[in-house]
Motif scaffolding. Sequence first.
Motif, PDB file in Angstrom:
ATOM      1  N   TYR A   8      -4.324   9.223 -75.589  1.00  0.00           N
ATOM      2  CA  TYR A   8      -3.624   8.020 -75.161  1.00  0.00           C
ATOM      3  C   TYR A   8      -2.803   7.461 -76.310  1.00  0.00           C
ATOM      4  CZ  TYR A   8      -3.195   3.148 -73.585  1.00  0.00           C
ATOM      5  OH  TYR A   8      -2.730   1.910 -73.234  1.00  0.00           O
ATOM      6  N   ILE A   9      -1.533   7.116 -76.032  1.00  0.00           N
ATOM      7  CA  ILE A   9      -0.699   6.508 -77.084  1.00  0.00           C
ATOM      8  C   ILE A   9      -0.247   5.097 -76.735  1.00  0.00           C
ATOM      9  CG2 ILE A   9       0.096   8.709 -78.011  1.00  0.00           C
ATOM     10  CD1 ILE A   9       2.806   8.140 -76.583  1.00  0.00           C
ATOM     11  N   LEU A  34       4.408  10.580 -84.287  1.00  0.00           N
ATOM     12  CA  LEU A  34       4.265  11.305 -83.028  1.00  0.00           C
ATOM     13  C   LEU A  34       5.515  12.105 -82.681  1.00  0.00           C
ATOM     14  CD1 LEU A  34       2.583   8.489 -80.909  1.00  0.00           C
ATOM     15  CD2 LEU A  34       1.468  10.448 -82.001  1.00  0.00           C
ATOM     16  N   ASP A  35       5.305  13.269 -82.062  1.00  0.00           N
ATOM     17  CA  ASP A  35       6.384  14.085 -81.529  1.00  0.00           C
ATOM     18  C   ASP A  35       6.592  13.636 -80.084  1.00  0.00           C
ATOM     19  OD1 ASP A  35       8.077  16.011 -80.558  1.00  0.00           O
ATOM     20  OD2 ASP A  35       6.760  17.708 -80.965  1.00  0.00           O
ATOM     21  N   PHE A  50       7.327  13.614 -68.582  1.00  0.00           N
ATOM     22  CA  PHE A  50       8.643  12.995 -68.640  1.00  0.00           C
ATOM     23  C   PHE A  50       9.311  13.454 -69.927  1.00  0.00           C
ATOM     24  CE2 PHE A  50       6.551  10.302 -65.610  1.00  0.00           C
ATOM     25  CZ  PHE A  50       7.546  10.033 -64.681  1.00  0.00           C
ATOM     26  N   PHE A  51      10.496  14.045 -69.777  1.00  0.00           N
ATOM     27  CA  PHE A  51      11.247  14.520 -70.935  1.00  0.00           C
ATOM     28  C   PHE A  51      12.054  13.357 -71.492  1.00  0.00           C
ATOM     29  CE2 PHE A  51      10.170  18.176 -68.447  1.00  0.00           C
ATOM     30  CZ  PHE A  51       9.790  19.109 -69.401  1.00  0.00           C
ATOM     31  N   VAL A  52      11.909  13.116 -72.770  1.00  0.00           N
ATOM     32  CA  VAL A  52      12.558  11.979 -73.421  1.00  0.00           C
ATOM     33  C   VAL A  52      13.968  12.392 -73.826  1.00  0.00           C
ATOM     34  CG1 VAL A  52      12.441  10.401 -75.380  1.00  0.00           C
ATOM     35  CG2 VAL A  52      10.331  11.124 -74.241  1.00  0.00           C
ATOM     36  N   SER A  53      14.968  11.677 -73.291  1.00  0.00           N
ATOM     37  CA  SER A  53      16.343  11.988 -73.684  1.00  0.00           C
ATOM     38  C   SER A  53      16.713  11.246 -74.963  1.00  0.00           C
ATOM     39  CB  SER A  53      17.326  11.690 -72.550  1.00  0.00           C
ATOM     40  OG  SER A  53      17.181  10.381 -72.084  1.00  0.00           O
ATOM     41  N   THR A  89      -2.525  18.936 -78.658  1.00  0.00           N
ATOM     42  CA  THR A  89      -1.859  19.828 -79.612  1.00  0.00           C
ATOM     43  C   THR A  89      -0.820  19.076 -80.450  1.00  0.00           C
ATOM     44  OG1 THR A  89      -0.277  20.443 -77.896  1.00  0.00           O
ATOM     45  CG2 THR A  89      -2.176  21.901 -78.202  1.00  0.00           C
ATOM     46  N   LYS A  90      -0.414  17.900 -80.009  1.00  0.00           N
ATOM     47  CA  LYS A  90       0.580  17.109 -80.747  1.00  0.00           C
ATOM     48  C   LYS A  90      -0.055  15.982 -81.556  1.00  0.00           C
ATOM     49  CE  LYS A  90       4.616  17.998 -77.949  1.00  0.00           C
ATOM     50  NZ  LYS A  90       5.835  17.387 -77.438  1.00  0.00           N
ATOM     51  N   LEU A  91      -1.373  15.974 -81.638  1.00  0.00           N
ATOM     52  CA  LEU A  91      -2.065  14.975 -82.454  1.00  0.00           C
ATOM     53  C   LEU A  91      -1.695  15.212 -83.912  1.00  0.00           C
ATOM     54  CD1 LEU A  91      -4.128  12.652 -82.140  1.00  0.00           C
ATOM     55  CD2 LEU A  91      -5.910  14.301 -82.591  1.00  0.00           C
ATOM     56  N   PRO A  92      -1.129  14.202 -84.586  1.00  0.00           N
ATOM     57  CA  PRO A  92      -0.711  14.404 -85.980  1.00  0.00           C
ATOM     58  C   PRO A  92      -1.895  14.727 -86.892  1.00  0.00           C
ATOM     59  CG  PRO A  92       0.234  12.381 -85.096  1.00  0.00           C
ATOM     60  CD  PRO A  92      -0.770  12.873 -84.095  1.00  0.00           C
TER      61      PRO A  92
END
Length: 175
Positions: A8-9, A34-35, A50-53, A89-92
Motif C-alpha cells: 500500500y502506498i 517509488l517507481d 493504471f499506467f501513469v502518463s 517487486t517495486k519495494l525500494p
Amino acid sequence: MTLEEGFYIGYITKTKGLKGELQLFFEYDAPELLDLDVVFAEINGKMVPFFVSSYKLQNNSTGNFFFDDVDHIDLAQALVRKKIYLPLTKLPDRDDEEFHYNDLKGFMVSDETHGDLGEILEVNEYPQQFVATVLYKETEIMFPLNEDMIVEIDEEERTLTVDLPEGLLDIYLSN
C-alpha cells in the motif's frame, strides 16, 4: 496482481480540473523512491492497473497524476478514495541499518505494567503517527508507536517493550 503481491502506498483524495487529473495522498514515507510508471487501484476487491502518463510530487505527501485512458473528470471521479498499491517487486531497497515502524509487524509486544500483550498483527501509518494492532484477550487493541511509549526494540528476539498510558487497555476491555 493480488493484494498480497503488493504494498500500500496511499489513496486518491480528489480530482483536479476537468481533464482527469487526480491527487494521490501518500502514506508511504518516501514517495520519491517509488517507481510510479504503473500503479494498482483496489476496485471491488480486484487490483486494477493504471499506467501513469505523468505525475508531479508535492512537498505535502501528495502527488498529482494523469493516468492513460483517464482523460475526463467523470472517469477520474470513479477513482476518488480508492487505495493505491505497487507490486512488492517495486519495494525500494533500504540500508540494513534503516528500521521503520512497519518492520515491527510480527513482533511480540510486552507492556511494562500488563505483561505480554501478543503479536503485532498490523502497523498502520496515519498522517500524524504509526499505530500498532495487537490481539489481546481476544480483543483487538491499538496503540501509537512513538518514542514516548516504546521502551525497547529487540530486533534479534523480535520483541517490543512498551509503556502504555494508564487506562488505554481498559478502554478496549470494558465492552
